[in-house]
Write a protein that holds these residues in place. Structure first.
Motif, PDB file in Angstrom:
ATOM      1  N   ARG A   1       0.846  -1.185   0.000  1.00 51.01           N
ATOM      2  CA  ARG A   1       0.000   0.000   0.000  1.00 51.01           C
ATOM      3  C   ARG A   1       0.885   1.239   0.000  1.00 51.01           C
ATOM      4  O   ARG A   1       1.913   1.269   0.681  1.00 51.01           O
ATOM      5  CB  ARG A   1      -0.914   0.028   1.236  1.00 51.01           C
ATOM      6  CG  ARG A   1      -1.950  -1.078   1.285  1.00 51.01           C
ATOM      7  CD  ARG A   1      -2.815  -0.955   2.530  1.00 51.01           C
ATOM      8  NE  ARG A   1      -3.823  -2.005   2.599  1.00 51.01           N
ATOM      9  CZ  ARG A   1      -4.694  -2.138   3.590  1.00 51.01           C
ATOM     10  NH1 ARG A   1      -4.693  -1.261   4.604  1.00 51.01           N
ATOM     11  NH2 ARG A   1      -5.584  -3.113   3.583  1.00 51.01           N
ATOM     12  N   ILE A   2       0.467   2.240  -0.767  1.00 53.78           N
ATOM     13  CA  ILE A   2       1.217   3.499  -0.799  1.00 53.78           C
ATOM     14  C   ILE A   2       0.261   4.653  -0.535  1.00 53.78           C
ATOM     15  O   ILE A   2      -0.921   4.597  -0.882  1.00 53.78           O
ATOM     16  CB  ILE A   2       1.937   3.713  -2.148  1.00 53.78           C
ATOM     17  CG1 ILE A   2       0.935   3.785  -3.298  1.00 53.78           C
ATOM     18  CG2 ILE A   2       2.955   2.622  -2.398  1.00 53.78           C
ATOM     19  CD1 ILE A   2       1.559   4.155  -4.632  1.00 53.78           C
ATOM     20  N   THR A   3       0.789   5.685   0.103  1.00 54.50           N
ATOM     21  CA  THR A   3       0.019   6.880   0.414  1.00 54.50           C
ATOM     22  C   THR A   3       0.752   8.090  -0.125  1.00 54.50           C
ATOM     23  O   THR A   3       1.980   8.192  -0.001  1.00 54.50           O
ATOM     24  CB  THR A   3      -0.177   7.032   1.933  1.00 54.50           C
ATOM     25  OG1 THR A   3      -0.778   5.837   2.452  1.00 54.50           O
ATOM     26  CG2 THR A   3      -1.070   8.219   2.255  1.00 54.50           C
ATOM     27  N   GLY A   4       0.033   9.004  -0.745  1.00 51.10           N
ATOM     28  CA  GLY A   4       0.662  10.210  -1.276  1.00 51.10           C
ATOM     29  C   GLY A   4      -0.377  11.204  -1.740  1.00 51.10           C
ATOM     30  O   GLY A   4      -1.583  10.955  -1.651  1.00 51.10           O
ATOM     31  N   TYR A   5       0.103  12.332  -2.241  1.00 47.37           N
ATOM     32  CA  TYR A   5      -0.782  13.386  -2.718  1.00 47.37           C
ATOM     33  C   TYR A   5      -0.864  13.350  -4.240  1.00 47.37           C
ATOM     34  O   TYR A   5       0.147  13.440  -4.933  1.00 47.37           O
ATOM     35  CB  TYR A   5      -0.291  14.760  -2.257  1.00 47.37           C
ATOM     36  CG  TYR A   5      -0.499  14.994  -0.766  1.00 47.37           C
ATOM     37  CD1 TYR A   5      -1.724  15.441  -0.283  1.00 47.37           C
ATOM     38  CD2 TYR A   5       0.523  14.750   0.136  1.00 47.37           C
ATOM     39  CE1 TYR A   5      -1.928  15.646   1.076  1.00 47.37           C
ATOM     40  CE2 TYR A   5       0.340  14.946   1.501  1.00 47.37           C
ATOM     41  CZ  TYR A   5      -0.888  15.389   1.960  1.00 47.37           C
ATOM     42  OH  TYR A   5      -1.090  15.581   3.300  1.00 47.37           O
ATOM     43  N   ALA A   6      -2.083  13.211  -4.747  1.00 49.25           N
ATOM     44  CA  ALA A   6      -2.298  13.247  -6.191  1.00 49.25           C
ATOM     45  C   ALA A   6      -2.393  14.678  -6.691  1.00 49.25           C
ATOM     46  O   ALA A   6      -2.175  14.945  -7.877  1.00 49.25           O
ATOM     47  CB  ALA A   6      -3.566  12.485  -6.562  1.00 49.25           C
ATOM     48  N   VAL A   7      -2.736  15.614  -5.797  1.00 50.70           N
ATOM     49  CA  VAL A   7      -2.832  17.042  -6.110  1.00 50.70           C
ATOM     50  C   VAL A   7      -2.342  17.819  -4.899  1.00 50.70           C
ATOM     51  O   VAL A   7      -2.631  17.440  -3.758  1.00 50.70           O
ATOM     52  CB  VAL A   7      -4.292  17.455  -6.446  1.00 50.70           C
ATOM     53  CG1 VAL A   7      -4.398  18.973  -6.590  1.00 50.70           C
ATOM     54  CG2 VAL A   7      -4.779  16.775  -7.717  1.00 50.70           C
TER      55      VAL A   7
END
Length: 246
Positions: free
Chosen positions: A42-48
């Motif tokens: 699983r990865i978490t990040g900002y798409a915008v």
């Protein structure tokens, strides 16, 4: 066997009329989690990011995806996950057009649109992308969103602020800045059955809206058979005799 069964085999899929925007994301170790038992990544990040202006001169304002996030949380909206917007690459490789996982979280915070992606386990294509993300080979997100209405945009002179947008999918990407830099296969060209199919192909390569329509219209003009002027009637060499009364 039922002889009346018919299988629809359309040469080209119906591609969504969406725009794609890339945001480089540096995923830290804390943003990447692999389950020690199942091996699921699983990865978490900002798409915008709210404070960024993309190379199209657009800036998304907090609240732009509020409706999408609410519908996603309610289970009435799906946001798909692809690699390099693979749904546009159906004519190169069927694997590229497959979804690589599912989003577990989609929410706005003070920084931007935060997403959490779980890669599909036991799927070769997904695990290949997951391995590249974990290694740091791939480090970007890109959103595909439907063109906002004029009421949802505001021209600030130096950039355009987008106040509301609807998402189709969010891709993990390492694609080039020029979306039109694609290789077209011979099969994709041979599969064109109409001008509308050709327009869809051009749109899938990054040529959107009226520009694709104008190009097809111009090419159709070149392909029209040229009309051959009717030959002039042959002149009678003895016509002067009739006029002289001989």
């Amino acid at each position: 066997m039922n002889q009346n069964l018919q299988v629809r085999n359309k040469a080209l899929p119906i591609l969504p009329k969406v725009q794609c925007r890339r945001l480089p994301v540096k995923l830290e170790a804390r943003d990447i989690k692999r389950d020690p038992k199942t091996g699921v990544l699983r990865i978490t990040g900002y798409a915008v990011k709210w404070d960024s202006v993309n190379h199209y001169g657009e800036k998304f304002i907090r609240g732009a995806f509020a409706e999408v996030c609410a519908a996603f949380a309610a289970g009435t909206k799906k946001v798909h996950a692809y690699y390099n917007h693979g749904w546009r690459m159906w004519f190169l490789d069927s694997f590229m057009a497959m979804r690589i996982g599912k989003y577990l979280r989609l929410e706005e915070d003070d920084q931007g649109l935060l997403v959490e992606l779980e890669f599909t386990p036991n799927m070769q294509w997904s695990q290949t992308i997951a391995a590249m993300v974990e290694h740091g080979t791939v480090d970007g997100f890109s959103i595909a969103f439907y063109p906002p209405s004029p009421m949802d945009m505001e021209d600030k002179g130096t950039h355009v602020e987008i106040k509301r947008a609807d998402l189709y999918e969010i891709s993990v990407v390492d694609e080039p800045a020029d979306d039109a830099a694609r290789v077209i296969s011979e099969d994709s060209i041979n599969g064109l059955e109409s001008s509308s199919d050709a327009v869809e192909l051009l749109r899938s390569l990054g040529l959107h809206g009226e520009y694709a329509d104008k190009l097809i219209s111009r090419l159709n003009e070149f392909s029209k058979p040229q009309e051959t002027p009717a030959p002039e009637p042959k002149k009678d060499p003895f016509a002067f005799l009739d006029s002289s009364g001989v």
